[in-house]
Design a protein around this motif. Structure first.
Motif, short mmCIF file in Angstrom:
data_model
loop_
_atom_site.label_atom_id
_atom_site.label_comp_id
_atom_site.label_asym_id
_atom_site.label_seq_id
_atom_site.Cartn_x
_atom_site.Cartn_y
_atom_site.Cartn_z
N ASN A 10 -7.54 0.06 -11.40
CA ASN A 10 -8.71 -0.26 -10.73
C ASN A 10 -8.75 -0.36 -9.13
O ASN A 10 -9.85 -0.48 -8.61
N HIS A 11 -7.74 0.09 -8.57
CA HIS A 11 -7.81 0.59 -7.16
C HIS A 11 -7.59 1.87 -6.59
O HIS A 11 -6.55 2.17 -5.85
N LYS A 12 -8.12 2.94 -7.48
CA LYS A 12 -7.68 4.44 -7.44
C LYS A 12 -8.06 4.93 -5.65
O LYS A 12 -7.26 5.60 -5.23
N SER A 13 -9.24 4.44 -5.32
CA SER A 13 -9.61 4.61 -4.15
C SER A 13 -8.68 4.33 -3.01
O SER A 13 -8.37 4.77 -1.73
N ALA A 14 -8.32 2.94 -3.11
CA ALA A 14 -7.61 2.26 -1.98
C ALA A 14 -6.04 3.12 -2.02
O ALA A 14 -5.50 3.04 -1.23
N LEU A 15 -5.68 3.45 -3.24
CA LEU A 15 -4.37 3.81 -3.13
C LEU A 15 -4.13 5.15 -2.26
O LEU A 15 -3.07 5.65 -1.71
N LYS A 16 -5.39 5.99 -1.96
CA LYS A 16 -5.11 7.09 -1.22
C LYS A 16 -4.56 6.84 0.11
O LYS A 16 -4.17 7.68 0.91
N LYS A 17 -5.05 5.57 0.70
CA LYS A 17 -4.51 5.16 1.98
C LYS A 17 -3.09 4.87 1.89
O LYS A 17 -2.58 4.68 2.88
N ARG A 18 -2.51 4.75 0.87
CA ARG A 18 -1.13 4.62 0.68
C ARG A 18 -0.48 3.22 1.30
O ARG A 18 0.55 3.03 1.78
N HIS A 19 -1.42 2.06 1.11
CA HIS A 19 -1.04 0.82 1.74
C HIS A 19 -1.36 -0.09 0.65
O HIS A 19 -2.36 -0.28 0.03
#
Length: 220
Positions: A10-19
């Motif tokens: 559910n947090h695919k976009s947030a994962l790109k920030k690797r935080h």
């Protein structure tokens, strides 16, 4: 583990920030290797069915998930020595922070402070099992009878020789072993050592040996 799976999906976009949020990072550190492998497999199967992502995006997402899981995996490899409180304090810490299980294969336990920590583990719902030497259970100061009376399962050998092991497994992910007996003398006077490791292959071998002994010995 389902909560972690839902976060990654559910947090695919947030994962790109690797935080990762602290709560997620903490949950990842608590996973055993088997649990991490199951989570990776579940995410891999999901990547095949993500309609909102093309193949390249799904691969990138899965790689990011895998890297984050590996980066936040629990790793612990240290050696401790006595005389002094270094070993005892480490054992106390591990017992205090055990979540699911504590399996102890210890030659003798006469240190009341460590015995109390074992009891507290049992009282807060951690599954505790103890294997010890039959002859040492009658030693002056032995805590084994008290631990058994507290409801902790204890098994002993019945042989002319000693059950001389000194190892334990915490939460099936940390193995502790060394020369250290759980006695006051070992802490205050003896030259002793304790190795604590989360290395999967080592933990598994100690866990397998504990189960083998548990199945072959006698209830105290």
């Amino acid at each position: 583990m389902q909560e972690l799976f839902n976060y990654f999906v559910n947090h695919k976009s947030a994962l790109k920030k690797r935080h990762l949020p602290k709560s997620v990072a903490v949950q990842l550190k608590r996973l055993t290797r088997h649990q991490r492998d199951r989570l990776k497999l579940q995410l891999t199967e999901t990547a095949k069915t993500l309609d909102e992502l093309d193949k390249s995006q799904a691969i990138d997402w899965l790689q990011t998930c895998t890297q984050l899981i590996n980066e936040h995996a629990f790793h612990f490899n240290r050696v401790f020595f006595s005389p002094g409180n270094e070993i005892k304090n480490e054992i106390k810490y591990l017992l205090e922070h055990a979540h699911t299980s504590v399996d102890l294969c210890i030659f003798t336990i006469t240190d009341n402070e460590l015995a109390q920590k074992i009891k507290v583990c049992h009282k807060r719902g951690v599954k505790v099992r103890i294997i010890t030497d039959d002859e040492k259970t009658t030693d002056n100061g032995s805590e084994i009878l008290k631990l058994a009376k507290a409801g902790i399962p204890v098994k002993i050998d019945h042989s002319h020789y000693h059950m001389h092991n000194k190892f334990g497994i915490i939460d099936e992910r940390i193995a502790i072993t060394g020369s250290f007996n759980w006695t006051y003398t070992a802490t205050k006077h003896n030259q002793e050592n304790l190795l604590a490791t989360s290395k999967f292959e080592i933990v598994k071998q100690y866990n397998d040996e504990f189960e083998r002994l548990w199945d072959s010995l006698f209830t105290f």
